[in-house]
Motif scaffolding. Structure first.
Motif, PDB file in Angstrom:
ATOM      1  N   TYR A  55       0.914  -8.598  21.514  1.00  0.00           N
ATOM      2  CA  TYR A  55       0.126  -7.639  20.914  1.00  0.00           C
ATOM      3  C   TYR A  55      -0.239  -8.037  19.516  1.00  0.00           C
ATOM      4  O   TYR A  55      -1.572  -8.130  19.061  1.00  0.00           O
ATOM      5  CB  TYR A  55       1.174  -6.323  20.220  1.00  0.00           C
ATOM      6  CG  TYR A  55       1.298  -5.545  21.381  1.00  0.00           C
ATOM      7  CD1 TYR A  55       0.547  -5.310  22.680  1.00  0.00           C
ATOM      8  CD2 TYR A  55       2.500  -4.799  21.657  1.00  0.00           C
ATOM      9  CE1 TYR A  55       0.998  -4.600  23.860  1.00  0.00           C
ATOM     10  CE2 TYR A  55       2.852  -3.908  22.572  1.00  0.00           C
ATOM     11  CZ  TYR A  55       2.010  -3.759  23.456  1.00  0.00           C
ATOM     12  OH  TYR A  55       2.237  -2.934  24.531  1.00  0.00           O
ATOM     13  N   ASP A  97       5.840  -1.188  17.759  1.00  0.00           N
ATOM     14  CA  ASP A  97       5.814  -0.548  19.405  1.00  0.00           C
ATOM     15  C   ASP A  97       7.409   0.021  19.502  1.00  0.00           C
ATOM     16  O   ASP A  97       8.083  -0.642  19.084  1.00  0.00           O
ATOM     17  CB  ASP A  97       5.669  -1.876  20.026  1.00  0.00           C
ATOM     18  CG  ASP A  97       5.344  -1.517  21.510  1.00  0.00           C
ATOM     19  OD1 ASP A  97       4.507  -0.656  21.612  1.00  0.00           O
ATOM     20  OD2 ASP A  97       5.774  -2.065  22.527  1.00  0.00           O
ATOM     21  N   PRO A 127      -0.456  -1.542  21.799  1.00  0.00           N
ATOM     22  CA  PRO A 127       0.731  -1.019  20.867  1.00  0.00           C
ATOM     23  C   PRO A 127       0.448   0.198  20.248  1.00  0.00           C
ATOM     24  O   PRO A 127      -0.726   0.957  20.335  1.00  0.00           O
ATOM     25  CB  PRO A 127       0.454  -2.073  19.728  1.00  0.00           C
ATOM     26  CG  PRO A 127      -1.357  -2.459  19.874  1.00  0.00           C
ATOM     27  CD  PRO A 127      -1.475  -2.263  21.398  1.00  0.00           C
TER      28      PRO A 127
END
Length: 213
Positions: free
Chosen positions: A87, A67, A51
């Protein structure tokens, strides 16, 4: 977007959630472009992800993951975006919190960030979902099922037999003038149109990369 806009995804949302002023939430660490891992229950690393920004707040116990997407095709909203979900789960393996915020920023398509919030139970459920997807994709007999959403970012689509068969299904319509297409035939064409245009755009570069013209 600059740093001020990035911070809105984390700090501004924390203000909304907790009622605290932004200046009172400086007790955090910021992690940029660091690779995290998704592990199976036995500790085996299944995959990794990086990320753009992770902020870990101590008071309140909150993690914000941001992101950036710089393409011109708008991606799925944060609540549905599987990459962002992965993530969050990967970061949660390392940083324990009560709440996890995911934020997608797409400066070339919109000025509005897409945001989702997970609690610890949501993270646990997301982890189970991702593991099931991983196992299904890596099964020995896993089928390849082409579609617009599945193939749009795949670099192998110009040499994938399943993708090409899916695209060329529109050839069924070629023997008829467009004015005589049924609703089903029109739907078939429309469902492939953008992928066909992308295929036509990509194919010459693929041919050149093999040195055949």
């Amino acid at each position: 977007m600059g740093g001020t806009d990035m911070r809105k995804c984390g700090v501004h949302l924390l203000r909304w959630q907790t009622g605290k002023a932004a200046s009172s939430m400086i007790d955090h660490i910021e992690i940029r472009e660091t690779t995290f891992s998704f592990h199976d229950d036995d500790g085996t690393e299944l995959f990794t992800g990086t990320p753009d920004v992770v902020r870990v707040y101590q008071q309140p116990r909150v993690v914000a993951v941001e992101d950036f997407k710089y393409g011109r095709i708008e991606v799925q909203e944060a609540a549905l975006n599987l990459q962002l979900r992965a993530y969050l789960v990967m970061v949660a393996e390392v940083h324990q919190a009560d709440w996890y915020y995911g934020c997608l920023i797409q400066p070339r398509t919109t000025n509005r960030p897409h945001i989702v919030r997970y609690d610890r139970n949501d993270i646990a459920l997301a982890r189970l979902e991702i593991k099931e997807i991983w196992k299904a994709c890596h099964a020995a007999d896993a089928p390849r099922t082409p579609s617009i959403s599945a193939c749009v970012f795949c670099h192998g689509r110009t040499i994938c037999p399943e993708h090409q068969s899916w695209l060329m299904a529109v050839e069924k319509n070629a023997h008829l003038p467009v004015a005589q297409w049924t609703d089903d035939q029109m739907d078939l064409f429309e469902s492939r149109r953008s992928a066909l245009l992308k295929f036509i755009e990509d194919a010459p570069n693929r041919v050149r990369s093999y040195g055949t013209y």
